[in-house]
Design an enzyme around this catalytic site. Structure first.
Site, PDB file in Angstrom:
ATOM      1  N   THR A  84      -3.242  26.348 -25.255  1.00  0.00           N
ATOM      2  CA  THR A  84      -1.861  26.569 -25.683  1.00  0.00           C
ATOM      3  C   THR A  84      -1.172  27.381 -24.594  1.00  0.00           C
ATOM      4  OG1 THR A  84      -2.572  26.504 -27.990  1.00  0.00           O
ATOM      5  CG2 THR A  84      -0.409  27.486 -27.534  1.00  0.00           C
ATOM      6  N   ASN A 127      -4.989  29.636 -34.184  1.00  0.00           N
ATOM      7  CA  ASN A 127      -6.437  29.487 -34.258  1.00  0.00           C
ATOM      8  C   ASN A 127      -7.140  30.738 -34.781  1.00  0.00           C
ATOM      9  OD1 ASN A 127      -6.332  26.859 -33.421  1.00  0.00           O
ATOM     10  ND2 ASN A 127      -6.596  27.351 -31.263  1.00  0.00           N
ATOM     11  N   GLY A 164     -11.111  29.211 -24.868  1.00  0.00           N
ATOM     12  CA  GLY A 164     -10.047  28.577 -24.098  1.00  0.00           C
ATOM     13  C   GLY A 164      -8.755  28.308 -24.839  1.00  0.00           C
ATOM     14  N   ASP A 165      -8.684  28.629 -26.135  1.00  0.00           N
ATOM     15  CA  ASP A 165      -7.445  28.368 -26.888  1.00  0.00           C
ATOM     16  C   ASP A 165      -7.256  29.392 -28.007  1.00  0.00           C
ATOM     17  OD1 ASP A 165      -5.065  27.035 -27.352  1.00  0.00           O
ATOM     18  OD2 ASP A 165      -5.974  25.486 -28.590  1.00  0.00           O
ATOM     19  N   VAL A 166      -7.503  30.656 -27.696  1.00  0.00           N
ATOM     20  CA  VAL A 166      -7.275  31.724 -28.667  1.00  0.00           C
ATOM     21  C   VAL A 166      -5.766  31.908 -28.793  1.00  0.00           C
ATOM     22  CG1 VAL A 166      -7.631  34.169 -29.199  1.00  0.00           C
ATOM     23  CG2 VAL A 166      -9.443  32.859 -28.061  1.00  0.00           C
TER      24      VAL A 166
END
Length: 191
Positions: free
Chosen positions: A101, A72, A66-68
Site C-alpha cells: 500500500t 491490515n 510488506g503491507d502493514v
C-alpha cells in the site's frame, strides 16, 4: 506465503482453485480493521505492540509482511490487534516486484529494493503516527503521489515520547531506522 501460526497473526488455512479460480482461506480475525474502527490515541501503543509481536514472529521465520497498514490491522472487542493479509509477504532479502500500500511503503520498497524487517518497521511507524495524530500521513490523491510522499519528513507528534519512536521508525534510510520491531516494542513507550 505460509506463515507459522501466532495468536496475533491471521494466517492462511488452505489455498487452491475452485471453478478455475484461485482462492486463499484465512483464519477469521474477529473485529474490524483500523480504517473502520479507529482507536483512541491512548490505545495506539497497545495496537502497535500487538503488531510488533506478530511481526517479530514473522521476522523470526525470515518473512517480511510488506503491507502493514490500517486496513491490515484488525482490532477485536477487547482492543487487541491482529495482523492480517500476507498476500504480498516474501522472504527477507528476496527480490520481487514493487507491492504494498503506497502510503505505507518504506522508501526502499518504493525503489524496488529487497525487503528487510526494517521495511515493516517503517510501515509500523506510519501506523503509529496515524493512530496518534488521528490523520493520514502520506495519503495523497494518487498512489504515485503517495509513494513519492514517503520521503517527506513527517510533522512531529504532540506526544514527544511517541514522536521519538515514530520518527526513528520513519527514518528514510533503513540503516538508520529502528532495526527491528522488537527494538520498537522496547522503546520507552508510555502505557
Amino acid at each position: 506465503m505460509r506463515a507459522p501460526p501466532h495468536p496475533r497473526l491471521a494466517t492462511g488455512l488452505a489455498h487452491g482453485e475452485h471453478d478455475e479460480r484461485p482462492y486463499l482461506a484465512l483464519v477469521l480475525a474477529p473485529g474490524q480493521d483500523l480504517r473502520r474502527r479507529p482507536v483512541a490515541p491512548a490505545r495506539a501503543v497497545g495496537v502497535v505492540l500487538d503488531a510488533c509481536d506478530a511481526l517479530a514472529h514473522l521476522h523470526a521465520h525470515d518473512l517480511v509482511h510488506g503491507d502493514v497498514n490500517l486496513a491490515n490491522l484488525v482490532v477485536d472487542d477487547d482492543g487487541r490487534a491482529m495482523v492480517c493479509d500476507l498476500g504480498v509477504a516474501r522472504r527477507a532479502g528476496e527480490p520481487g516486484p514493487v507491492r504494498g500500500t503506497h502510503a505505507y511503503m518504506a522508501p526502499e520498497q518504493v525503489r524496488g529494493e529487497p525487503w528487510t524487517p526494517a521495511t515493516d518497521v517503517f510501515a509500523l511507524g506510519v501506523v503509529l503516527w496515524e493512530l496518534v495524530a488521528g490523520a493520514r500521513l502520506f495519503q495523497r490523491a494518487t498512489s504515485y503521489l503517495a509513494a513519492a510522499a514517503v520521503v517527506e519528513t513527517p510533522p512531529p507528534l504532540a506526544d514527544a515520547a511517541l514522536d521519538v519512536v515514530a520518527q526513528a521508525a520513519l527514518a528514510k534510510d533503513p540503516a538508520t531506522r529502528i532495526a527491528s520491531v522488537e527494538s520498537c516494542a522496547r522503546a520507552d513507550l508510555p502505557a
